[in-house]
Design a protein around this motif. Structure first.
Motif, short mmCIF file in Angstrom:
data_model
loop_
_atom_site.label_atom_id
_atom_site.label_comp_id
_atom_site.label_asym_id
_atom_site.label_seq_id
_atom_site.Cartn_x
_atom_site.Cartn_y
_atom_site.Cartn_z
N GLN A 132 0.83 -1.22 0.00
CA GLN A 132 0.00 0.00 0.00
C GLN A 132 0.87 1.27 0.00
O GLN A 132 1.69 1.45 0.90
N LYS A 156 -3.17 1.85 -3.36
CA LYS A 156 -2.98 3.02 -2.50
C LYS A 156 -3.21 2.68 -1.03
O LYS A 156 -2.57 3.23 -0.15
N GLY A 157 -4.16 1.77 -0.77
CA GLY A 157 -4.47 1.41 0.61
C GLY A 157 -5.87 1.84 0.97
O GLY A 157 -6.27 2.96 0.66
N TYR A 159 -7.56 1.28 4.23
CA TYR A 159 -7.97 1.28 5.64
C TYR A 159 -7.66 2.64 6.27
O TYR A 159 -6.92 3.44 5.70
N LYS A 170 -3.89 13.01 -0.14
CA LYS A 170 -3.89 12.30 -1.44
C LYS A 170 -2.59 12.59 -2.19
O LYS A 170 -2.04 11.69 -2.83
N ALA A 194 -2.54 -1.62 -9.45
CA ALA A 194 -3.96 -1.76 -9.10
C ALA A 194 -4.51 -0.41 -8.65
O ALA A 194 -4.30 0.00 -7.51
N HIS A 196 -7.59 2.94 -9.96
CA HIS A 196 -8.52 3.50 -10.96
C HIS A 196 -8.11 4.92 -11.32
O HIS A 196 -8.85 5.64 -11.99
N GLN A 218 -4.80 -3.82 -12.69
CA GLN A 218 -5.90 -4.49 -11.99
C GLN A 218 -6.89 -3.42 -11.53
O GLN A 218 -6.49 -2.39 -10.97
N LEU A 220 -11.10 -2.88 -9.84
CA LEU A 220 -12.17 -3.57 -9.12
C LEU A 220 -13.42 -3.66 -10.00
O LEU A 220 -13.69 -2.77 -10.82
N GLU A 258 -14.34 5.90 -0.58
CA GLU A 258 -13.31 6.32 -1.52
C GLU A 258 -13.75 7.46 -2.43
O GLU A 258 -12.94 8.10 -3.07
P1 FDA Z 1 -8.20 7.11 -5.71
O1 FDA Z 1 -9.04 6.67 -4.56
O2 FDA Z 1 -7.27 8.26 -5.51
O3 FDA Z 1 -9.18 7.42 -6.91
C1 FDA Z 1 -8.73 7.89 -8.15
C2 FDA Z 1 -9.90 7.98 -9.12
O4 FDA Z 1 -10.41 6.67 -9.39
C3 FDA Z 1 -11.10 8.75 -8.57
O5 FDA Z 1 -10.98 10.12 -8.79
C4 FDA Z 1 -12.23 8.14 -9.36
O6 FDA Z 1 -12.26 8.64 -10.66
C5 FDA Z 1 -11.83 6.67 -9.44
N1 FDA Z 1 -12.37 5.90 -8.31
C6 FDA Z 1 -11.68 5.47 -7.23
N2 FDA Z 1 -12.47 4.75 -6.40
C7 FDA Z 1 -13.68 4.75 -6.95
C8 FDA Z 1 -14.94 4.18 -6.58
N3 FDA Z 1 -15.08 3.48 -5.44
N4 FDA Z 1 -15.99 4.37 -7.40
C9 FDA Z 1 -15.84 5.07 -8.55
N5 FDA Z 1 -14.68 5.62 -8.97
C10 FDA Z 1 -13.62 5.48 -8.18
N6 FDA Z 1 -6.46 -1.97 -0.80
C11 FDA Z 1 -5.84 -2.52 0.27
O7 FDA Z 1 -5.64 -1.85 1.29
N7 FDA Z 1 -5.42 -3.82 0.21
C12 FDA Z 1 -5.58 -4.59 -0.90
O8 FDA Z 1 -5.18 -5.75 -0.91
C13 FDA Z 1 -6.24 -4.01 -2.02
N8 FDA Z 1 -6.45 -4.73 -3.16
C14 FDA Z 1 -6.93 -4.10 -4.28
C15 FDA Z 1 -7.00 -4.78 -5.49
C16 FDA Z 1 -7.38 -4.10 -6.64
C17 FDA Z 1 -7.45 -4.85 -7.94
C18 FDA Z 1 -7.69 -2.71 -6.59
C19 FDA Z 1 -8.05 -1.93 -7.81
C20 FDA Z 1 -7.67 -2.05 -5.38
C21 FDA Z 1 -7.31 -2.72 -4.22
N9 FDA Z 1 -7.28 -2.08 -3.00
C22 FDA Z 1 -6.67 -2.68 -1.93
C23 FDA Z 1 -7.99 -0.77 -2.83
C24 FDA Z 1 -7.05 0.40 -2.98
O9 FDA Z 1 -6.17 0.45 -1.89
C25 FDA Z 1 -7.83 1.72 -3.03
O10 FDA Z 1 -8.55 1.87 -1.85
C26 FDA Z 1 -8.78 1.82 -4.21
O11 FDA Z 1 -8.26 1.25 -5.36
C27 FDA Z 1 -9.08 3.31 -4.53
O12 FDA Z 1 -7.90 3.97 -4.84
P2 FDA Z 1 -7.46 4.35 -6.33
O13 FDA Z 1 -6.09 3.84 -6.55
O14 FDA Z 1 -8.45 3.87 -7.30
O15 FDA Z 1 -7.31 5.94 -6.29
#
Ligand code: FDA
Length: 273
Positions: A132, A156-157, A159, A170, A194, A196, A218, A220, A258
């Motif tokens: 993370q 990113k993480g 929790y 951020k 992993a 978005h 990767q 979700l 998130e």
């Molecule tokens: P961030 O939250 O900064 O979002 C960036 C952009 O992505 C947003 O502006 C929006 O456009 C889009 N977005 C993000 N979340 C969204 C949502 N819920 N709905 C709609 N759009 C959204 N965490 C962990 O602690 N342990 C783990 O093992 C994992 N495993 C894991 C596997 C995979 C395949 C993914 C994609 C994520 C994880 N995570 C995780 C979750 C991760 O830590 C994190 O909380 C989420 O991916 C959201 O962070 P982003 O990187 O997407 O960026």
């Protein structure tokens, strides 16, 4: 709202969602929902669920694998119990020639999760662990894993962590994500980006232009489907993480937190009830 992010209650529904991911050009990563288990009986049922899920992945010829949370396998009860349970899963993954991911949970489990991962990795190298970018310790964890040749999923993480352990803005989390991603492109064996976040994805694409490293994106289930499509069209390897099971609430709460827009959607869906 959870239906958007969760395939359904049982393995049959998860396999159907995985086959759908495959038909859209992605591989699938299946997670049976559950965490912080303190009941050994439930841990045992969870191990059996994953074993039969792996069999189903093989039988139904799904292009995919499982991803498991250590506290589902007993890490909140006993380290050795958790390690033994993971060994049962990796042994089956090896027989079936399937990859296995380990999710990363809250910071109190980080040290043990990495120790378990490195122990399993000796037995079977088609395994990987999430790291993370919000944790201050992650750069040194990543180097440690890379020294052993291990495989990382960079996230990113998700929790709530105290500031002594985690970056709180951020900007800091994103800056650390980019730093760790660069490290992976320099020294990682196979790894996963992993996220978005378009900025992180664009940076990964830039880094991949000067690199021969094997990696995949990767994302979700239920989030940014148009981006998944764009990435597969550009022939990047993409995997969709698909959770299922009755314990959908904690996972869904993390997804709601998130993104502010998800809170509004939740409020609207409650008003419409
Ligand atoms: P961030 O939250 O900064 O979002 C960036 C952009 O992505 C947003 O502006 C929006 O456009 C889009 N977005 C993000 N979340 C969204 C949502 N819920 N709905 C709609 N759009 C959204 N965490 C962990 O602690 N342990 C783990 O093992 C994992 N495993 C894991 C596997 C995979 C395949 C993914 C994609 C994520 C994880 N995570 C995780 C979750 C991760 O830590 C994190 O909380 C989420 O991916 C959201 O962070 P982003 O990187 O997407 O960026």
């Amino acid at each position: 709202m959870a239906k958007k992010w969760v395939a359904g209650y049982d393995a049959g529904e998860a396999i159907a969602a995985a086959l759908d991911s495959n038909s859209r050009g992605m591989s699938a990563i299946l997670n049976f929902l559950g965490e912080d288990t303190t009941d050994a009986k439930i841990v045992d049922q969870t191990v059996r669920e994953y074993l039969s899920l792996m069999d189903l992945i093989g039988k139904r010829q799904v292009r995919g694998c499982v991803s498991v949370k250590p506290t589902q396998l007993g890490l909140a009860i006993d380290y050795d119990m958790c390690l033994q349970n993971f060994k049962r899963l990796t042994a089956r993954a090896k027989e079936l020639d399937q990859f296995m991911w380990i999710d990363m949970e809250s910071v109190k489990f980080t040290e043990d999760t990495i120790a378990i991962y490195l122990e399993l990795y000796k037995q079977y190298d088609m395994t990987g662990v999430a790291i993370q970018s919000y944790l201050r310790r992650s750069a040194s964890d990543l180097l440690h894993i890379a020294e052993h040749g291990g495989k990382v999923r960079l996230v990113k993480g998700a929790y709530h962590e105290p500031e002594e352990h985690a970056f709180s803005t951020k900007e800091e989390v994103d800056a650390n994500y980019v730093k760790l991603m660069r490290m992976l492109f320099e020294s990682g064996s196979f790894f996963a980006i992993a996220t978005h976040d378009s900025n992180m994805i664009e940076e990964a694409i830039r880094l991949s232009n000067d690199s021969t490293k094997e990696f995949e994106f990767q994302l979700l289930m239920g989030i940014r489907d148009e981006l998944k499509n764009e990435l597969t069209t550009k022939e990047f390897a993409v995997a969709e993480y698909i959770p299922y099971g009755s314990q959908w609430l904690p996972y869904s709460v993390r997804r709601i937190r998130e993104r502010k827009r998800n809170l509004l959607l939740l409020a609207r869906s409650l008003i419409q009830q």
